[in-house]
Scaffold this active site. Structure first.
Site, PDB file in Angstrom:
ATOM      1  N   GLU A 138     -19.661  -4.690  -3.875  1.00  0.00           N
ATOM      2  CA  GLU A 138     -19.243  -3.997  -2.639  1.00  0.00           C
ATOM      3  C   GLU A 138     -19.800  -4.680  -1.387  1.00  0.00           C
ATOM      4  O   GLU A 138     -19.682  -4.143  -0.280  1.00  0.00           O
ATOM      5  CB  GLU A 138     -19.718  -2.529  -2.671  1.00  0.00           C
ATOM      6  N   GLU A 165       0.820  -1.221   0.000  1.00  0.00           N
ATOM      7  CA  GLU A 165       0.000   0.000   0.000  1.00  0.00           C
ATOM      8  C   GLU A 165       0.859   1.278   0.000  1.00  0.00           C
ATOM      9  O   GLU A 165       0.385   2.347  -0.382  1.00  0.00           O
ATOM     10  CB  GLU A 165      -0.920  -0.048   1.221  1.00  0.00           C
ATOM     11  N   ASN A 189      -8.242   5.030  -1.837  1.00  0.00           N
ATOM     12  CA  ASN A 189      -8.679   5.218  -3.230  1.00  0.00           C
ATOM     13  C   ASN A 189      -9.439   6.529  -3.462  1.00  0.00           C
ATOM     14  O   ASN A 189     -10.370   6.572  -4.256  1.00  0.00           O
ATOM     15  CB  ASN A 189      -9.552   4.033  -3.677  1.00  0.00           C
ATOM     16  N   LYS A 208     -10.545   0.667 -12.600  1.00  0.00           N
ATOM     17  CA  LYS A 208     -10.390   1.734 -11.600  1.00  0.00           C
ATOM     18  C   LYS A 208      -8.950   1.805 -11.127  1.00  0.00           C
ATOM     19  O   LYS A 208      -8.424   0.830 -10.598  1.00  0.00           O
ATOM     20  CB  LYS A 208     -11.279   1.440 -10.385  1.00  0.00           C
ATOM     21  N   HIS A 245      -6.948  -5.925   3.131  1.00  0.00           N
ATOM     22  CA  HIS A 245      -8.267  -5.563   2.594  1.00  0.00           C
ATOM     23  C   HIS A 245      -9.212  -6.769   2.695  1.00  0.00           C
ATOM     24  O   HIS A 245     -10.329  -6.655   3.180  1.00  0.00           O
ATOM     25  CB  HIS A 245      -8.093  -5.132   1.129  1.00  0.00           C
TER      26      HIS A 245
HETATM   27  N1  LIG Z   1      -9.455  -1.422  -8.753  1.00  0.00           N
HETATM   28  C1  LIG Z   1     -10.137  -2.308  -8.084  1.00  0.00           C
HETATM   29  O1  LIG Z   1     -11.269  -2.564  -8.384  1.00  0.00           O
HETATM   30  C2  LIG Z   1      -9.502  -3.060  -6.960  1.00  0.00           C
HETATM   31  C3  LIG Z   1     -10.027  -4.278  -6.536  1.00  0.00           C
HETATM   32  C4  LIG Z   1      -9.377  -4.970  -5.518  1.00  0.00           C
HETATM   33  C5  LIG Z   1      -8.273  -4.405  -4.925  1.00  0.00           C
HETATM   34  N2  LIG Z   1      -7.813  -3.187  -5.343  1.00  0.00           N
HETATM   35  C6  LIG Z   1      -6.648  -2.575  -4.705  1.00  0.00           C
HETATM   36  O2  LIG Z   1      -5.587  -3.509  -4.714  1.00  0.00           O
HETATM   37  C7  LIG Z   1      -4.854  -3.381  -3.516  1.00  0.00           C
HETATM   38  C8  LIG Z   1      -4.785  -4.724  -2.858  1.00  0.00           C
HETATM   39  O3  LIG Z   1      -4.193  -5.639  -3.759  1.00  0.00           O
HETATM   40  P1  LIG Z   1      -3.193  -6.770  -3.244  1.00  0.00           P
HETATM   41  O4  LIG Z   1      -3.833  -7.526  -2.152  1.00  0.00           O
HETATM   42  O5  LIG Z   1      -2.727  -7.493  -4.435  1.00  0.00           O
HETATM   43  O6  LIG Z   1      -2.045  -5.894  -2.566  1.00  0.00           O
HETATM   44  P2  LIG Z   1      -0.492  -5.841  -2.816  1.00  0.00           P
HETATM   45  O7  LIG Z   1      -0.200  -5.342  -4.158  1.00  0.00           O
HETATM   46  O8  LIG Z   1       0.061  -5.063  -1.666  1.00  0.00           O
HETATM   47  O9  LIG Z   1      -0.040  -7.361  -2.718  1.00  0.00           O
HETATM   48  C9  LIG Z   1      -0.121  -8.039  -1.477  1.00  0.00           C
HETATM   49  C10 LIG Z   1       1.224  -8.664  -1.150  1.00  0.00           C
HETATM   50  O10 LIG Z   1       1.453  -9.761  -2.025  1.00  0.00           O
HETATM   51  C11 LIG Z   1       2.807  -9.713  -2.459  1.00  0.00           C
HETATM   52  N3  LIG Z   1       2.872 -10.473  -3.694  1.00  0.00           N
HETATM   53  C12 LIG Z   1       2.288 -10.220  -4.878  1.00  0.00           C
HETATM   54  N4  LIG Z   1       2.517 -11.221  -5.725  1.00  0.00           N
HETATM   55  C13 LIG Z   1       3.286 -12.121  -5.088  1.00  0.00           C
HETATM   56  C14 LIG Z   1       3.862 -13.366  -5.438  1.00  0.00           C
HETATM   57  N5  LIG Z   1       3.658 -13.900  -6.639  1.00  0.00           N
HETATM   58  N6  LIG Z   1       4.621 -14.007  -4.526  1.00  0.00           N
HETATM   59  C15 LIG Z   1       4.834 -13.470  -3.295  1.00  0.00           C
HETATM   60  N7  LIG Z   1       4.287 -12.310  -2.890  1.00  0.00           N
HETATM   61  C16 LIG Z   1       3.537 -11.650  -3.779  1.00  0.00           C
HETATM   62  C17 LIG Z   1       3.110  -8.250  -2.570  1.00  0.00           C
HETATM   63  O11 LIG Z   1       4.496  -8.022  -2.532  1.00  0.00           O
HETATM   64  C18 LIG Z   1       2.403  -7.710  -1.327  1.00  0.00           C
HETATM   65  O12 LIG Z   1       3.244  -7.827  -0.211  1.00  0.00           O
HETATM   66  C19 LIG Z   1      -5.546  -2.357  -2.653  1.00  0.00           C
HETATM   67  O13 LIG Z   1      -4.849  -1.136  -2.725  1.00  0.00           O
HETATM   68  C20 LIG Z   1      -6.914  -2.238  -3.265  1.00  0.00           C
HETATM   69  O14 LIG Z   1      -7.450  -0.932  -3.115  1.00  0.00           O
HETATM   70  C21 LIG Z   1      -8.392  -2.527  -6.351  1.00  0.00           C
END
Ligand SMILES: NC(=O)c1ccc[n+]([C@@H]2O[C@H](COP(=O)([O-])OP(=O)(O)OC[C@H]3O[C@@H](n4cnc5c(N)ncnc54)[C@H](O)[C@@H]3O)[C@@H](O)[C@H]2O)c1
Length: 409
Positions: A255, A84, A163, A153, A274
């Site tokens: 949502e 984040e 966001n 988004k 999240h």
């Molecule tokens: N636009 C949208 O509709 C939407 C929907 C869902 C989430 N989001 C956004 O996405 C974010 C959450 O996404 P997230 O959970 O992927 O977060 P993130 O990008 O922080 O990833 C989570 C963790 O996984 C690790 N990681 C990723 N791929 C890996 C792999 N192959 N091996 C080991 N570690 C790995 C990352 O380094 C990080 O520590 C939030 O900011 C949220 O607002 C947006």
């Protein structure tokens, strides 16, 4: 669209889907499909590639693919802060200025290699530079492969909420290789799967049956199983997007659990993911729907069973989160819509209520407060009994230690 279930996922086999959004993007999916990526990218004849990722993801997988890219195009490697932390204005500003300084043009392609955070900030930078340049997403974890890339988004966080600043900008394509999912930490993987459970509750009871069959709290899956699971979660979201590619009407059902979830996530300041925050939000939303007479006790129990017993999200809500804090955080988050407290509520499993024509229902804050209070009280009483059990166990242990010492003497 090529929708096949129970596919045999042989390495290298690529399935082409579509993101089903207002501005749809091709979505390529498969296991161990990296070899075909560069040929796909070549079709867009970029003048330069800017490859964005986190340092540990570059070490794990990025460097192989980057090497192949370097053989074909002028490339720049750019690291972003992990998680984040990259979704803030200073990071975005530096990223944009840096891109201009390094000669990014309208013919360049930005490549986001990582989770949802990398995709969001790179997507936003791509949307801003020269009023929009091209970008490609290579999602590397469950959340990004099955959820965040299926939405145009792009956003960064503000000082008072997640966001708050963003826009809609579609990638030219998405390349999801489930090979990357193997190294994802369990908690992060659960955070992706929870959105699939949510999709079942809001739109497809048969998907919940499938999830009950395959999920296990240890999150152990073979390569084939994890690929099929990711694929099914993607399909569950695509079915919803097909009904509302703009994500502005029926799509709001996605949502479910998020109003409570966002507030919990915000109060926890990044200590709770999240997905785990949303898992609490879904349980509270289910309690609310039961109180309103829509769903049964068994339906609520199914939420707890899937989230806790099958997925393994079974920690208790952090103790410092009180009803008042949660209510205040939800009201602050609602500044976005400027509306009363409105929620996505289940009418039954697989169907959301739609009394006001927009799949949201306005609920008396007093009722919401009561449901949250009851939920927190139950969490606290579980916490007390867990503590007593622990203490009892420790007392037993110390008694047996004394006996051992006595025997020795
Ligand atoms: N636009 C949208 O509709 C939407 C929907 C869902 C989430 N989001 C956004 O996405 C974010 C959450 O996404 P997230 O959970 O992927 O977060 P993130 O990008 O922080 O990833 C989570 C963790 O996984 C690790 N990681 C990723 N791929 C890996 C792999 N192959 N091996 C080991 N570690 C790995 C990352 O380094 C990080 O520590 C939030 O900011 C949220 O607002 C947006």
């Amino acid at each position: 669209m090529d929708i096949i279930k129970n596919t045999k996922w042989s390495p290298g086999k690529v399935i082409e889907l579509s993101s089903e959004l207002e501005k749809p993007s091709p979505f390529y999916f498969g296991y161990d499909i990296e070899e075909k990526f560069v040929a796909q990218l070549e079709k867009y004849t970029p003048d330069k590639i800017f490859f964005f990722t986190e340092p540990h993801l570059f070490e794990l997988y990025g460097k192989d693919i980057y090497k192949k890219l370097e053989e074909k195009f002028p490339c720049n490697l750019e690291f972003v802060p992990p998680g984040e932390k990259c979704k803030y204005f200073p990071v975005l500003e530096e990223m944009c200025e840096n891109l201009i300084a390094k000669g990014a043009s309208k013919k360049s392609i930005l490549l986001a290699f990582g989770g949802g955070t990398v995709g969001n900030v790179v997507g936003l930078a791509a949307g801003l530079i020269y009023r929009g340049i091209r970008f490609v997403e290579i999602p590397t974890n469950m959340t990004s492969q099955t959820d965040s890339t299926l939405s145009n988004k792009q956003a960064v966080n503000g000082k008072t909420g997640k966001n708050h600043f963003g826009l809609y900008h579609a990638p030219i394509f998405i390349w999801a290789d489930t090979k990357y999912l193997k190294s994802e930490p369990v908690c992060s993987r659960r955070s992706g799967i929870i959105e699939g459970i949510k999709n079942g509750f809001i739109s497809d009871p048969s998907f919940l049956d499938y999830l009950e069959g395959v999920l296990n709290p240890e999150n152990h899956f073979s390569d084939d199983e994890i690929t099929e699971l990711a694929y099914r979660i993607i399909l569950s979201k695509l079915e919803i997007l097909k009904r509302d590619p703009s994500e502005k009407h029926y799509g709001i059902v996605l949502e479910y659990g998020h109003t409570f979830g966002h507030a919990i996530e915000w109060l926890e300041e990044g200590k709770l993911s999240h997905g785990e925050s949303v898992s609490f939000g879904m349980k509270i939303a289910a309690e609310l729907a039961r109180e309103m007479g829509f769903i049964s006790h068994e339906d609520v129990e199914r939420h707890y069973y899937l989230i806790e017993n099958k997925l393994g999200f079974n920690r208790l809500l952090p103790e410092h989160i009180t009803t008042e804090k949660l209510m205040d955080a939800m009201i602050a988050d609602n500044k976005k819509t400027g509306e009363d407290l409105r929620f996505v509520i289940l009418e039954r499993i697989g169907q959301c209520c739609d009394p006001e024509g927009d799949y949201l229902i306005t609920i008396d804050p007093q009722l919401v407060r009561r449901i949250i209070t009851n939920f927190i009280e139950r969490q606290n009483s579980k916490r007390s009994s867990q503590t007593s059990e622990m203490l009892g166990w420790k007392t037993k242990q110390s008694h047996s230690d004394v006996q051992v010492v006595t025997t020795r003497n």
